[in-house]
Motif scaffolding. Structure first.
Motif, short mmCIF file in Angstrom:
data_model
loop_
_atom_site.label_atom_id
_atom_site.label_comp_id
_atom_site.label_asym_id
_atom_site.label_seq_id
_atom_site.Cartn_x
_atom_site.Cartn_y
_atom_site.Cartn_z
N MET A 1 0.88 -1.38 -0.47
CA MET A 1 0.11 0.27 0.47
C MET A 1 0.71 1.21 -0.06
O MET A 1 1.79 1.34 0.82
CB MET A 1 -0.92 -0.07 1.12
N ASP A 2 0.70 1.96 -0.46
CA ASP A 2 1.15 3.19 -0.97
C ASP A 2 0.98 4.13 0.38
O ASP A 2 -0.01 4.34 1.07
CB ASP A 2 1.35 3.93 -2.05
N LEU A 3 1.74 5.34 0.27
CA LEU A 3 1.76 5.93 1.44
C LEU A 3 1.19 7.41 1.95
O LEU A 3 -0.11 7.14 2.48
CB LEU A 3 3.55 7.08 1.59
N PHE A 4 0.54 7.50 0.56
CA PHE A 4 -0.89 8.38 0.71
C PHE A 4 -2.07 8.10 0.91
O PHE A 4 -2.85 8.05 1.32
CB PHE A 4 -0.81 8.92 -0.73
N ASN A 5 -1.89 6.94 -0.15
CA ASN A 5 -3.56 5.31 0.51
C ASN A 5 -3.67 4.82 1.69
O ASN A 5 -5.07 4.70 2.17
CB ASN A 5 -3.68 4.75 -0.36
N ALA A 6 -2.27 5.31 2.29
CA ALA A 6 -2.45 4.75 4.01
C ALA A 6 -3.10 5.52 4.24
O ALA A 6 -3.31 5.55 5.59
CB ALA A 6 -1.08 4.25 3.89
N ILE A 7 -2.35 6.68 4.38
CA ILE A 7 -2.97 7.68 5.22
C ILE A 7 -4.74 8.49 5.04
O ILE A 7 -5.43 8.48 6.06
CB ILE A 7 -1.92 9.28 5.15
N CYS A 8 -5.02 8.18 3.92
CA CYS A 8 -6.15 8.71 3.36
C CYS A 8 -7.22 7.91 4.50
O CYS A 8 -7.76 7.98 4.90
CB CYS A 8 -6.55 8.08 2.41
N LEU A 43 9.30 13.57 1.97
CA LEU A 43 10.49 13.15 3.11
C LEU A 43 10.43 11.30 3.34
O LEU A 43 11.51 11.10 2.45
CB LEU A 43 10.26 14.38 4.54
N VAL A 44 8.99 10.77 3.65
CA VAL A 44 9.17 9.99 3.91
C VAL A 44 8.90 9.34 2.55
O VAL A 44 9.56 8.01 2.70
CB VAL A 44 7.47 10.14 4.71
N ALA A 45 8.35 9.31 2.29
CA ALA A 45 9.04 8.35 0.49
C ALA A 45 10.23 8.57 -0.30
O ALA A 45 10.40 7.31 -0.94
CB ALA A 45 7.72 9.72 -0.95
N ARG A 46 10.80 8.88 0.07
CA ARG A 46 12.42 9.38 -0.24
C ARG A 46 13.19 8.61 0.24
O ARG A 46 13.43 7.72 -0.42
CB ARG A 46 12.69 10.20 -0.37
N GLN A 47 12.44 8.66 2.13
CA GLN A 47 13.55 7.78 2.83
C GLN A 47 13.27 6.33 2.36
O GLN A 47 14.18 5.60 2.58
CB GLN A 47 13.18 7.52 3.97
N GLY A 49 12.88 5.10 -1.20
CA GLY A 49 13.37 4.73 -2.15
C GLY A 49 11.88 5.41 -3.06
O GLY A 49 12.18 5.29 -4.22
N GLU A 50 11.00 5.86 -3.15
CA GLU A 50 10.15 6.38 -4.04
C GLU A 50 10.04 7.98 -4.32
O GLU A 50 11.02 8.66 -3.22
CB GLU A 50 9.10 6.62 -3.40
N GLU A 51 10.82 8.04 -5.76
CA GLU A 51 10.50 9.61 -5.85
C GLU A 51 8.93 10.30 -5.94
O GLU A 51 8.15 9.92 -6.84
CB GLU A 51 11.11 10.29 -6.79
N VAL A 52 8.18 11.09 -5.01
CA VAL A 52 6.80 11.68 -5.10
C VAL A 52 6.82 13.31 -5.40
O VAL A 52 8.05 13.63 -4.68
CB VAL A 52 5.78 11.02 -4.38
N ILE A 53 5.51 13.88 -5.71
CA ILE A 53 5.54 15.38 -6.01
C ILE A 53 4.15 15.51 -5.53
O ILE A 53 3.37 14.98 -5.96
CB ILE A 53 5.80 15.41 -7.37
#
Length: 67
Positions: A1-8, A43-47, A49-53
């Motif tokens: 699960m990606d970070l954004f969806n986990a937060i939502c 920041l969390v995504a970069r840590q 290994g993901e690059e998000v905008i």
């Protein structure tokens, strides 16, 4: 699960608090909160290994009432 969806999934779906989600957006009351949250997600995504905008925007309450 990606970070954004986990937060939502863990946020309330009503606007009584300072932060909530529609399921596909994370909403906050202030621009500074939006920028801080965007920075944190990036920041969390970069840590991981993901690059998000993260895009932030502004809803005008008066304009929303008209619509």
């Amino acid at each position: 699960m990606d970070l954004f969806n986990a937060i939502c999934e863990r946020l309330p779906d009503y606007s009584e608090g300072r932060i909530w989600s529609t399921g596909d957006e994370i909403l906050v009351r202030t621009q500074s909160a939006a920028e801080t949250l965007a920075d944190l997600i990036e920041l969390v995504a970069r840590q991981n290994g993901e690059e998000v905008i993260v895009n932030t925007g502004y809803y005008d309450p008066e304009e929303d009432k008209k619509n």
